[in-house]
Design a protein around this motif. Sequence first.
Motif, PDB file in Angstrom:
ATOM      1  N   ALA A 518      19.001  -7.752 -97.340  1.00  0.00           N
ATOM      2  CA  ALA A 518      20.333  -7.431 -97.857  1.00  0.00           C
ATOM      3  C   ALA A 518      20.283  -6.506 -99.061  1.00  0.00           C
ATOM      4  N   LYS A 519      21.239  -5.573 -99.079  1.00  0.00           N
ATOM      5  CA  LYS A 519      21.475  -4.714-100.239  1.00  0.00           C
ATOM      6  C   LYS A 519      22.931  -4.864-100.641  1.00  0.00           C
ATOM      7  N   PHE A 520      23.169  -5.293-101.892  1.00  0.00           N
ATOM      8  CA  PHE A 520      24.508  -5.554-102.409  1.00  0.00           C
ATOM      9  C   PHE A 520      24.986  -4.355-103.225  1.00  0.00           C
ATOM     10  N   ALA A 521      26.195  -3.896-102.954  1.00  0.00           N
ATOM     11  CA  ALA A 521      26.775  -2.779-103.702  1.00  0.00           C
ATOM     12  C   ALA A 521      27.755  -3.302-104.747  1.00  0.00           C
ATOM     13  N   ALA A 522      27.972  -2.508-105.783  1.00  0.00           N
ATOM     14  CA  ALA A 522      28.809  -2.931-106.909  1.00  0.00           C
ATOM     15  C   ALA A 522      30.267  -3.127-106.525  1.00  0.00           C
ATOM     16  N   ASP A 523      30.718  -2.504-105.447  1.00  0.00           N
ATOM     17  CA  ASP A 523      32.133  -2.594-105.075  1.00  0.00           C
ATOM     18  C   ASP A 523      32.445  -3.805-104.210  1.00  0.00           C
ATOM     19  N   GLY A 524      31.489  -4.718-104.036  1.00  0.00           N
ATOM     20  CA  GLY A 524      31.721  -5.903-103.223  1.00  0.00           C
ATOM     21  C   GLY A 524      31.383  -5.713-101.764  1.00  0.00           C
ATOM     22  N   SER A 525      30.756  -4.611-101.417  1.00  0.00           N
ATOM     23  CA  SER A 525      30.289  -4.383-100.055  1.00  0.00           C
ATOM     24  C   SER A 525      28.776  -4.597-100.009  1.00  0.00           C
ATOM     25  N   GLY A 526      28.236  -4.627 -98.813  1.00  0.00           N
ATOM     26  CA  GLY A 526      26.807  -4.804 -98.669  1.00  0.00           C
ATOM     27  C   GLY A 526      26.323  -4.311 -97.333  1.00  0.00           C
ATOM     28  N   THR A 527      25.011  -4.139 -97.236  1.00  0.00           N
ATOM     29  CA  THR A 527      24.401  -3.587 -96.030  1.00  0.00           C
ATOM     30  C   THR A 527      23.172  -4.406 -95.659  1.00  0.00           C
ATOM     31  N   TRP A 528      22.992  -4.644 -94.367  1.00  0.00           N
ATOM     32  CA  TRP A 528      21.757  -5.229 -93.851  1.00  0.00           C
ATOM     33  C   TRP A 528      20.824  -4.091 -93.435  1.00  0.00           C
ATOM     34  N   LEU A 529      19.668  -4.026 -94.066  1.00  0.00           N
ATOM     35  CA  LEU A 529      18.710  -2.955 -93.812  1.00  0.00           C
ATOM     36  C   LEU A 529      17.609  -3.463 -92.885  1.00  0.00           C
ATOM     37  N   PRO A 530      17.393  -2.821 -91.737  1.00  0.00           N
ATOM     38  CA  PRO A 530      16.378  -3.304 -90.800  1.00  0.00           C
ATOM     39  C   PRO A 530      14.964  -3.054 -91.321  1.00  0.00           C
ATOM     40  N   LEU A 531      14.101  -4.026 -91.102  1.00  0.00           N
ATOM     41  CA  LEU A 531      12.691  -3.896 -91.466  1.00  0.00           C
ATOM     42  C   LEU A 531      11.911  -3.628 -90.182  1.00  0.00           C
ATOM     43  N   VAL A 532      11.905  -2.371 -89.800  1.00  0.00           N
ATOM     44  CA  VAL A 532      11.318  -1.953 -88.530  1.00  0.00           C
ATOM     45  C   VAL A 532      10.329  -0.827 -88.790  1.00  0.00           C
ATOM     46  N   PHE A 533       9.126  -0.970 -88.265  1.00  0.00           N
ATOM     47  CA  PHE A 533       8.103   0.057 -88.445  1.00  0.00           C
ATOM     48  C   PHE A 533       8.599   1.399 -87.926  1.00  0.00           C
ATOM     49  N   GLY A 534       8.444   2.427 -88.769  1.00  0.00           N
ATOM     50  CA  GLY A 534       8.863   3.769 -88.403  1.00  0.00           C
ATOM     51  C   GLY A 534      10.247   4.132 -88.886  1.00  0.00           C
ATOM     52  N   GLN A 535      10.983   3.168 -89.479  1.00  0.00           N
ATOM     53  CA  GLN A 535      12.333   3.429 -89.954  1.00  0.00           C
ATOM     54  C   GLN A 535      12.427   3.239 -91.467  1.00  0.00           C
ATOM     55  N   ASN A 536      13.323   3.994 -92.095  1.00  0.00           N
ATOM     56  CA  ASN A 536      13.668   3.825 -93.519  1.00  0.00           C
ATOM     57  C   ASN A 536      12.448   3.850 -94.435  1.00  0.00           C
ATOM     58  N   GLY A 537      11.461   4.668 -94.108  1.00  0.00           N
ATOM     59  CA  GLY A 537      10.284   4.812 -94.963  1.00  0.00           C
ATOM     60  C   GLY A 537       9.204   3.788 -94.723  1.00  0.00           C
ATOM     61  N   ILE A 538       9.390   2.878 -93.779  1.00  0.00           N
ATOM     62  CA  ILE A 538       8.368   1.867 -93.473  1.00  0.00           C
ATOM     63  C   ILE A 538       7.379   2.485 -92.496  1.00  0.00           C
ATOM     64  N   THR A 539       6.470   3.256 -93.048  1.00  0.00           N
ATOM     65  CA  THR A 539       5.521   4.021 -92.242  1.00  0.00           C
ATOM     66  C   THR A 539       4.141   3.968 -92.878  1.00  0.00           C
ATOM     67  N   ALA A 540       3.214   4.636 -92.248  1.00  0.00           N
ATOM     68  CA  ALA A 540       1.852   4.728 -92.783  1.00  0.00           C
ATOM     69  C   ALA A 540       1.811   5.574 -94.041  1.00  0.00           C
ATOM     70  N   ALA A 541       2.880   6.314 -94.317  1.00  0.00           N
ATOM     71  CA  ALA A 541       2.912   7.166 -95.509  1.00  0.00           C
ATOM     72  C   ALA A 541       3.474   6.448 -96.725  1.00  0.00           C
ATOM     73  N   ALA A 542       3.904   5.204 -96.576  1.00  0.00           N
ATOM     74  CA  ALA A 542       4.460   4.446 -97.697  1.00  0.00           C
ATOM     75  C   ALA A 542       3.359   4.087 -98.695  1.00  0.00           C
ATOM     76  N   THR A 543       3.768   3.677 -99.900  1.00  0.00           N
ATOM     77  CA  THR A 543       2.798   3.289-100.928  1.00  0.00           C
ATOM     78  C   THR A 543       1.859   2.207-100.386  1.00  0.00           C
ATOM     79  N   TYR A 544       2.427   1.253 -99.694  1.00  0.00           N
ATOM     80  CA  TYR A 544       1.617   0.340 -98.900  1.00  0.00           C
ATOM     81  C   TYR A 544       1.661   0.893 -97.480  1.00  0.00           C
ATOM     82  N   PRO A 545       0.566   1.406 -96.957  1.00  0.00           N
ATOM     83  CA  PRO A 545       0.596   2.079 -95.649  1.00  0.00           C
ATOM     84  C   PRO A 545       0.673   1.092 -94.482  1.00  0.00           C
TER      85      PRO A 545
END
Length: 827
Positions: A518-545
Amino acid sequence: MNDLTPAAFGYTDGDVDTNNSANVTLNELAAQRISRRQTLRGGSAIVAATLGASVLSACDSDDDGFNPPIVTGPVTSLTTASGRTVALTGTADANGNQSWVQVSGPVVTLTGATSANASFLAPSVSTATQFVFRYVTGNGNATSQADTNVTVNPAQLGFTAVAKNKLDVVSVPTGYKVQVVNRTGDPIAAAVPAYKNDGTDTNFAQRIGDHGDALYWYGLAATGTARDATSSTRGLLVQNHENINIQYLHPAGPTNAPAGPRPEAEAIKEIECHGVSITEVSEGTGRAWTVLQTGALNRRITPNTPVVFNGPVKGSDLLKTVFSADGTTGRGTINNCANGTTPWGTAITCEENWAGYFRRASTDVAGRTAKEITALTRYGVTNGSTNPVGNFGWATVTPADASSTVFKRWDARVTGASATADFRNEPNQMGWVVEIDPYDASKAPRKRTALGRLGHEGCWPGAFVVGKKPAWYMGDDSRREYLYKFVSATAWVAADATAADRLAIGDKYLDSGTLYVAKFAADGSGTWLPLVFGQNGITAAATYPFADQADVLVHARLAADVVGATPMDRPEWTAVNPVTGEVYLTLTNNNAAGRPLAGTDAANPRHYNDPTGAAATAQFGNPNGHIIRLKETGDTTEATAFTWDIYLFGAGADLDAANINVSGLTADQDFSSPDGLYFSRPTNAAGQVKPLLWIETDDGAYTDVTNCMLLAAQPGTVGDGGARTITNTGTGGVTATQATRVGAAPTAATLKRFLVGPVECEITGIDSTPDGRTIFVGIQHPGEGGTPAAPSSHWPDSQATGTAGATVRPRSAVAVITKNDGGVVGL
């Protein structure tokens, strides 16, 4: 056990709401003659109706062999609320037949319907609802009848708040009874002797473990071996055993703990005290609750019990050890904290603070990659001087059987040529959600790796809607960790709730899906961010590869870091409102290091000082915690967005109302460090229309004022409050403002304290029978600060009188709470 009813609580249950209309009085009626002709016509018969109260009766003997019921008081109608017991009382000659029948209103079950005294449990209603009951008497051909009108209002809290206190008992409202079951060490198998509680007892593989935590009731059929989800009198109590009060498990405390070398017998006892217990409990005569020591399904799951891995991580190199060369099996479960459940009748237990059990020396770097060290550090499996041999030093045991790895497994150092030659990967085998079939001991518990590896506090399901993918909500209990949601890849099929192979259904819904954070925004909204390999920076190039999806799930915390999830103030239990589907999350507390003055955000908005103790020791940060809630977009578990607000802020009633006691809590409501969270079951009035939310505390910030507690609430909905700006204060008087979203302030009718526990305990674990007439509450680690020679609590032995022998050792146990009049607990 006893009823704890101190007069100081000043309890009135408010059950009787009489109709003070201008009815004729008893004396006036007794002065009137009621003729036989009037009787045969059914005239003049009147009855009394009460709520759990006895009434006086009078009868007219100046007649010819039959007296109709006559006025026994001014009550001919009454008002009550859902979940309360209603008594109907009529009076007639002993020679006449008597019965009660329902004339109108939603159908209820009348107890004692063929007698003068009948009763029923007021059903759940959403608005004031009228019921009519008729009392009929007869003698031969002569009959008489009279009606009683009952108005049932929606459910409401029906007890007077328990005062804060530091007694060594479980304090409950007047009108309630406390019994105790499942005490640490109680035997749960035939021929296991009674617990002596002097440190000499053994065989905890067949005894109740220590530190009872989350629990859940699973109904049993009359056979004692089959599932009956509707049973409220016989069932299985499945309970976690999170940790141990090590000082009380041995005659004079532990030997060489933790540095070692530890004695094998002591370590075995300590290990077996962890895990899960399954016990058969039942209600007997007089509502006495007992545990059947020889119950066919009684068993313990300990850290030594065989388990299997399921889901995407099964067979991964990250799980391989000398014990599990193929990475598909393991041993046991540990540090089991909160829980979850499934509609198909399995138990979910969650592995929380497992990292500290492992040994890693400061030299454990050789043979490790930089990636491994990053992961071990992120999960707290650290090396160095603070905890070099693990919490209890089990890895220092030299077993009598040199081939045994029961103790060696807790040594996570690199000692072999590869991962399958030592236990360097053993920490990766912990931190999972585990599914257990309480009705089938033949099937090994399954670790559900699709739900990610965390410090799992709990895993509570959302609504199951046919055709929609179900979800489970999970807190990760450490400061600045995250809220997660797992959404199954499979849409719900109602028939699966009654399947015979329950763990196979678990495979269907829990082994494939998407893990979100979960990511909570200041305006009272929020987003569910998927933890899926290859998406949203979750790759071999991340700080933790990351290498693949198995790597993502084993290291879900690192993946959540990458996508920018919102760090929270110790996210613990989740609970889902069974009517609205809204999700509640306890945020137990934070300190100045975890949430400095400049580090607040809208979802974690407070930074202040709440001094504690006689010395007024400073506690900067958010020492009292809060409860956040969210509403899924479209009211579906499949949503990827939500709105949120903060339902309650923990605080003392005397603290600054503008910036600290933001919820305006009174002395009957104030609390600190919310932890356990539970909505009443939807199978009874407490869980319908406007369900009761039960809030348990695990507190260190307010224990100079009161022991930990259980509160009952009827919350509103997300958005029932509004925006608020708080002025926070740091050391030296420095201030800063923070905008947030707050829920509507509670009232005396929507939040109050139901229970206060014994000395130094945590209130944790709660469930009820399906009918809501019995609740089970976990009392964990009473007297945790004492010594074998001078225990600081004597509970549960102290429950009967408030005191016990000076050397009686405390024990974790389950408090069984019932209402004396048989009504739904809390209403």
